[in-house]
Design an enzyme around this catalytic site. Structure first.
Site, short mmCIF file in Angstrom:
data_model
loop_
_atom_site.label_atom_id
_atom_site.label_comp_id
_atom_site.label_asym_id
_atom_site.label_seq_id
_atom_site.Cartn_x
_atom_site.Cartn_y
_atom_site.Cartn_z
N SER A 218 0.83 -1.19 0.00
CA SER A 218 0.00 0.00 0.00
C SER A 218 0.87 1.24 0.00
O SER A 218 2.09 1.16 0.14
CB SER A 218 -0.91 0.02 1.25
OG SER A 218 -1.69 -1.14 1.35
N SER B 193 -4.14 -3.49 -2.79
CA SER B 193 -3.32 -2.37 -2.32
C SER B 193 -4.20 -1.32 -1.66
O SER B 193 -5.30 -1.01 -2.12
CB SER B 193 -2.55 -1.75 -3.49
OG SER B 193 -1.63 -0.78 -3.04
N ASP C 234 -4.28 2.39 -1.13
CA ASP C 234 -3.69 3.65 -1.59
C ASP C 234 -4.63 4.78 -1.19
O ASP C 234 -5.62 5.07 -1.87
CB ASP C 234 -3.50 3.63 -3.10
CG ASP C 234 -2.76 2.37 -3.57
OD1 ASP C 234 -1.83 1.96 -2.88
OD2 ASP C 234 -3.15 1.80 -4.61
#
Length: 403
Positions: free
Chosen positions: A273, A311, A313
């Site tokens: 991340s 991920s 983000d």
């Protein structure tokens, strides 16, 4: 726990920011601030601390950010953008509801969110006061995380509320430390050692009277994402070249091959991340700050981030350009009548003049990721797993050849 680092330094791995490594590289139209750091934004304070175990299993830490000293009573306008949501940032619902940030920001590992959340409350109780047995104020802590479970033994829950209190008590306006520090201590980026990075940009503008004024945009990243062959610097496929070299080396070294295969399996399970915090003293309202936060995606994509499904983000932007009163209504005090609409005077940037700030946020995000990679050192972590630092000598040679 120990303060001794598990990093490995060599002559080749002497670390430096990207500007020192590649001094002629073009990094956007806007100049960096004097520190090239998030703390170039006046009033913003940061502290980072690392946590290690003597047996090498624990490699983690905490990054603490105060938007201003008086954050408890004077909120900042803020905005959030979620590029991909496989991650956590607590307090985000309240920020999206009101556009107000009136909490410290703590960034740490995935298993430490609870300890960090409690630590912010303990800090508030210790320093802001309360009636014994009663709390007469409102606070939703902002805690973000990325996963460091490859190099760090998460099952030890090494981060405690006391670490958070200590961090918030020791914030400063010094340049942000970069590399294997703070919440970025055990992070990995594009299969190299990742971590914490920062950068800033100064944008020329005007004040409300029309007189010349400069505004600063500062960025801090906790970078823990990415595939090796996606990594680029100014468009040059540095990661692909280094990956091909590593694959060739692995053919004649079974240990290298085994380590690469193990890391690839880990990344297939959880791609990591990135948390991006953007601060500015330009007076932006919450919707403008949401738009500013989105521009972190531009910087991330230039380096090679795709926002893969696993991920997290998550990007937060805040402005110190206006101080919005909070804690004005409680059980014991009522500074305003909640049923009588009462204006608050604020300055707001004209949307038509915001492009320089957008560019600054994108460029500073890009450089912050580079700095995290360039400053991070090789680490041997939990179970003897080893993650190499970005080889700066090879990077310089590749860039000289391509440009």
């Amino acid at each position: 726990m120990s303060s001794a680092s598990n990093t490995i330094g060599t002559e080749e791995s002497a670390r430096m920011g990207l500007r020192d490594l590649l001094p002629t590289l073009y990094l956007g139209s806007w100049k960096p601030g004097p520190l090239n750091s998030l703390t170039d934004v006046p009033g913003v304070l940061v502290h980072s601390q690392e946590i290690f175990a003597n047996n090498g299993a624990v490699n983690t830490g905490v990054t603490s950010i105060l938007p201003c000293r008086d954050w408890f009573y004077k909120a900042c306008y803020s905005g959030i953008f979620r590029f991909n949501g496989s991650g956590e940032m607590t307090g985000s619902h309240w920020i999206e509801e009101t556009g107000l940030l009136h909490s410290p920001i703590v960034i740490t590992n995935s298993f430490a969110v609870g300890a960090a959340y409690q630590g912010i409350y303990e800090y508030a109780l210790k320093h802001l006061g309360t009636t014994k047995g009663s709390v007469d104020w409102f606070l939703l802590p902002v805690v973000a995380e990325t996963f460091d479970g490859y190099l760090n033994d998460l099952t030890q829950f090494a981060v405690t509320p006391q670490h958070i209190v200590r961090g918030l008590e020791n914030v400063s306006s010094n340049p942000v430390r970069e590399g294997n520090v703070g919440g970025g201590t055990g992070m990995i980026c594009h299969y190299f050692k990742g971590g914490t990075g920062s950068s800033s940009r100064v944008v020329e503008g005007l004040d409300v009277k029309g007189d010349p004024k400069t505004y600063t945009v500062g960025v801090l990243v906790q970078a823990n994402y990415g595939r090796p062959h996606h990594f680029r610097i100014a468009g040059v496929p540095v990661g692909r070249i280094l990956a091909e070299e590593a694959e060739e080396a692995a053919k004649s070294n079974p240990a290298i091959k085994m380590a690469r295969e193990e890391l690839e399996r880990e990344r297939d399970r959880k791609d990591g991340s990135i948390i991006v915090i953007i601060a500015t003293d330009a007076p932006l309202h919450p919707i403008q700050l949401q738009r500013l936060a989105k521009r972190a995606t531009v910087g991330l994509s230039r380096v090679g981030g795709y926002g893969h499904n696993p991920s997290g983000d998550i990007f937060l932007a805040f402005s110190t350009g206006n101080a919005i009163p909070v804690q004005s209504i409680s059980m014991e005090r009522r500074a305003v009548d909640p049923y009588k609409p009462t204006p608050v005077a604020v300055d707001i940037v004209d949307d038509s003049s915001i492009n320089g700030l957008f560019e600054a946020a994108a460029d500073a995000t890009e450089e912050s990721i580079y700095n995290a990679l360039c400053m991070a050192e090789t680490m041997v972590g939990n179970g003897g797993r080893r993650i190499e630092a970005l080889p700066l000598g090879r990077v310089r040679a590749i860039m000289e050849r391509w440009r």
